[in-house]
Motif scaffolding. Structure first.
Motif: not given
Lengths: 261, 288, 329
Positions: A76-83, B270, B273
């Motif tokens: 989930g690293r990318r997800l947390f990056d976006a978050i 989104l 990104t």
């Protein structure tokens, strides 16, 4: 160029000049009296003090988040990056009602905390939490690219010269992040000082205890005391400008420092 | 060059922290983000749907909600397009020319980032309010700025002022002026140069700035609250309606509107990104 | 990229403004009257249509009474102001927007409905709150908005003061009592509605000082099984006044319909709407009809106890006034 300046004048300079002009309605003593009255001082103290505390937390936690995002692999690293950017994109009023709902005595986090005897909503802690929330992206987003671009060779060189990991991190890596960290800190701080929407819902708004400076401006306005509102606004405005100016100087400093690496 | 591309990947090969420390750092980072960022977002949606889907859509179908959505879109369209035009020009001026007081000028552009939104609203009250500098003249000529669309738009433009310019300045600085100079020396006019050379170079950065500008324009609360007058169905934007409904015990409706705004934030992220990846791809092969 | 956005926005806008009434009024009001005016506006529009054949649309703006007065002073184009207390309308009048004698233009101090200040407590009244002096008992948390920004809060404050002065016998004692009372206040919201939300929804505090109508509304919204209304034996007669903003109404040419709007308050229908929304009606017949809905409370007026709003405002709420002094020490 001319167009830039014209538009800048119309949208930013004239309104701000109006603000300063309005303070000329006041004599120097009156201005001083307003700015140093107990309630104003307390509001400024609360705004600046809690913002400072929140920016410090963001500095440390932001650094940890950046480190985790840049240096480690985890699910989930990318997800947390976006978050990380959510506080930036989420309207402040929405953040305000959400945080209040969360930390109120009946809220998901408020209830267990209340059991422990910690009240968050409607206390200075609540203000602090809201300020941490809105400040997160600033530290992360200014430090992240710098850490990413940091040359691995320096680390390797340090390691090969016999430096321990601890030593490498604190003596080699962190110092080169200092300009970015300071910039992020200053941005988070500046944003928190002026924050209104997300704070007023969760703050108790008690004079001298949990009343932030922007709210005091609003209160003064509804008491028909424009001069008071303006005086407080001018003080805050000058502080913001100084912070932003310092940030831009920092950036230039960092830019001139970077190639030297 | 290839190394820079690599550097965007986590570098397991280099780090030498013990596993336990790594675990603690990741756990701290994740926990922090979950509690401070994700949970508030979840609360919004959970509260919005707490009485079921139909209550949610009924709330959004109310005339007041529709009017607020409409006004918010209108304000965003006005302020984003104006800031778009200006942002490009300002970034151009700052990136491609050197002049005295540049840091000062950049600081001025940045100022709305850090000025309290309340102050951003207040300045327009002081200017255009009936008791303000231009107030009497405006009243005499029956021009309404405060408590109407123009005032809300002005306050929003003020608040979103830096976004486009700020996204473009580093990009344009990096690109330098060679390509433009070449185009002009080949006989292209200024406008041609801009549309054929400069614009294609900055389009992703521009989109990025517009995106953030739009998110803020739709979500602004403090500044708009001061200049809106809160006329129902007329000068209430979505963030203001969130507060109003919240204060009318209509928690589901309030969080329903809030969830729309949260959705906007998520879509923005989104798109952002995706754009960032585009920007990165472009930058890697271009120079150095 | 921008063009389709603009086109869409314009489309939405046009679609919205297709319907336009013959007359449009803007009523700038205070916080707790949202539900009251939602009902009243509908009834008035129907009555006006029947009488004149013309349609009228009344738009509302709500907020803290002081903030609303400020907005009108700054140019909010209100045809009518219906605020929490006379002083806020006086402030608008002082800027020349309203005739100075506005309060004499309509019967009964231009207040077609009245209310009083009561206590809203949690189910079963766990802290046993019956009267004002119970509020300063140890461990009781009191919720009230900020008197500087909220009209309701000023009534709360004055009600407490009036009680203390009568009961304890001197202004000094009253001052001590009120100062003590505010030590029990953990949150000061800017408006009455904000305080109600704090008490009811967020679960803060043991007792809410509220407009009677606001207390009833909270009970209706959240259920009698959760909250109880306690009426103290003695409280203040709160008179929220209404008037036309002369400058605006004359410019917009809406005076006739605005006057009719305010007169409608004094009609049978208007008084019934007030009573249905838990405001105390002025009409004696309607009052008798709804007698059972309102607790018997001995009421004192602001003129009797404080010598009118101008004086009360100056002594208690102005800069450096007693309220400021309370928060200084």
């Amino acid at each position: 160029m001319g167009l830039t300046l014209t538009w800048l004048s119309v949208i930013i300079l004239i309104p701000l000049a109006g603000l300063f002009l309005k303070t000329f309605d006041l004599s120097l003593e009156q201005f001083w009296g307003i700015v140093t009255s107990r309630r104003t001082l307390n509001a400024l103290k609360i705004s600046f003090g809690l913002s400072f505390a929140a920016a410090c937390v963001n500095l440390v936690m932001g650094m940890i988040v950046v480190w985790a995002l840049v240096r480690y692999k985890f699910p989930g690293r990318r997800l947390f990056d976006a978050i990380v950017d959510i506080p930036f994109a989420l309207p402040t009023a929405v953040a305000g009602v959400a945080l209040t709902q969360l930390f109120a005595q009946k809220g998901w986090l408020g209830a267990p905390l209340a059991e422990l005897g910690i009240k968050v909503a409607f206390t200075p802690i609540g203000i602090f939490i809201a300020m941490v929330f809105i400040g997160i992206p600033f530290v992360v987003r200014t430090v992240q690219p710098v850490l990413q671009d940091l040359d691995v060779e320096i680390e390797e060189a340090a390691a090969s010269l016999g430096a321990g990991r601890w030593h490498t991190v604190f003596r080699v890596i962190l110092p080169s992040l200092v300009p970015a960290l300071l910039t992020g800190f200053a941005l988070a701080f500046a944003r928190a000082v002026g924050e209104y929407g997300s704070v007023i819902f969760i703050a108790g708004n008690l004079p001298n205890v949990s009343e932030i400076a922007p709210l005091l401006i609003v209160i003064r306005l509804s008491e028909f005391r424009y001069a008071d509102a303006t005086a407080i606004a001018v003080v805050m405005l000058m502080a913001s400008f100084l912070i932003i100016f310092a940030v831009n100087r920092l950036q230039r400093w960092a830019q001139t420092r970077m190639p030297a690496q | 060059m290839s190394e820079q591309a690599l550097s965007h990947q986590p570098r397991d090969d280099v780090h030498t922290e013990p596993g336990a420390i790594r675990f603690v750092i990741v756990a701290l980072a994740v926990l922090f983000l979950l509690v401070f960022v994700v949970l508030p977002l979840v609360v919004v949606f959970a509260s919005a749907f707490s009485r079921g889907i139909s209550a949610y859509f009924t709330a959004l179908g109310q005339p007041e909600a529709l009017a607020a959505i409409k006004l918010t879109l209108l304000i965003a369209a006005i302020s984003v397009s104006l800031n778009l035009v200006f942002g490009v020009i300002a970034a151009w001026a700052i990136a491609k020319f050197d002049f005295a007081g540049k840091t000062f000028l950049i600081s001025l552009i940045d100022l709305p980032f850090s000025v309290s939104p309340v102050i951003s609203g207040l300045v327009f009250v002081l200017l255009f309010g009936a008791q303000g500098f231009f107030g009497p003249w405006l009243q005499a000529h029956d021009v309404r700025i405060l408590f109407a669309v123009p005032g809300i738009a002005l306050a929003t433009i003020f608040v979103t002022f830096p976004f486009v310019a700020r996204a473009l300045i580093p990009l344009m600085q990096e690109q330098g002026t060679q390509e433009e100079e070449a185009a002009i020396s080949l006989g292209a006019s200024g406008l041609q140069t801009f549309f054929r050379v400069t614009l294609p170079n900055i389009k992703w950065g521009l989109l990025y700035g517009v995106l953030l500008c739009n998110a803020r324009a739709m979500g602004e609360f403090g500044a708009v609250s001061v200049v809106s007058g809160h006329i129902r169905g007329e000068t209430n934007t979505m963030p203001l309606l969130v507060e109003i409904l919240y204060n009318e015990y209509q928690f589901v409706a309030s969080f329903a509107i809030a969830s729309l705004l949260a959705m906007l934030a998520l879509i923005t992220l989104l798109a952002k990104t995706i754009l960032e990846r585009r920007l990165d791809e472009r930058q890697v092969p271009s120079d150095h | 990229m921008i063009r389709p956005v603009l086109a869409a926005a314009a489309g939405l806008l046009l679609a919205g403004s297709a319907y336009a009434a013959d007359f449009s009024l803007l009523n700038v009001s205070y916080d707790p009257t949202r539900e009251l005016y939602a009902e009243f506006n509908k009834a008035f529009a129907a009555a006006w249509q029947k009488e004149t054949g013309k349609s009228v649309e009344v738009k509302q703006s709500h907020g803290g009474s002081g903030s609303q007065a400020r907005a009108v002073i700054d140019g909010l184009q209100a045809d009518i102001v219906t605020l929490a207390l006379a002083y806020d309308i006086d402030a608008v009048a002082a800027k020349g927007l309203i005739a100075p004698d506005w309060q004499k233009r309509l019967p009964l101090n231009a207040s077609p409905y009245t209310s009083t200040i009561v206590f809203l407590v949690r189910k079963g009244n766990p802290k046993g709150i019956r009267d004002w002096d119970d509020l300063v008992k140890k461990g009781v948390e009191v919720i009230t908005p900020n008197p500087k920004t909220s009209g309701g809060a000023r009534w709360n404050y004055l009600a407490a003061w009036g009680y203390a002065e009568k009961k304890l016998g001197s202004a000094d004692k009253a001052r001590q009592f009120v100062a003590e009372l505010f030590k029990h206040v953990p949150v000061l919201d800017t408006g009455a509605r904000g305080s109600t939300v704090t008490f009811v929804e967020r679960g803060v505090g043991d007792v809410l000082l509220a407009w009677e109508n606001e207390a009833f509304l909270a009970q209706r919204e959240f259920g009698k099984d959760k909250f109880e209304i306690v009426a103290p034996p003695l409280s203040i007669l709160a008179e929220p006044p209404v008037t036309i903003v002369d400058k605006v109404a004359d410019k917009k040419g809406t005076r006739a319909v605005a006057e009719a709007y305010l007169k409608y308050w004094y009609s049978r229908e208007g008084q019934e709407i007030a009573a249905r929304n838990s405001y105390r009606p002025r009409d004696s017949e309607i009052a008798k009809e709804y007698e059972k809905s309102f607790a018997k409370v001995e009421l004192f007026t602001i003129d009797e106890a404080f010598g009118g709003w101008t004086r009360a405002q100056k002594e208690h709420f102005a800069e450096g006034g007693i309220f400021d002094q309370i928060y200084k020490n």
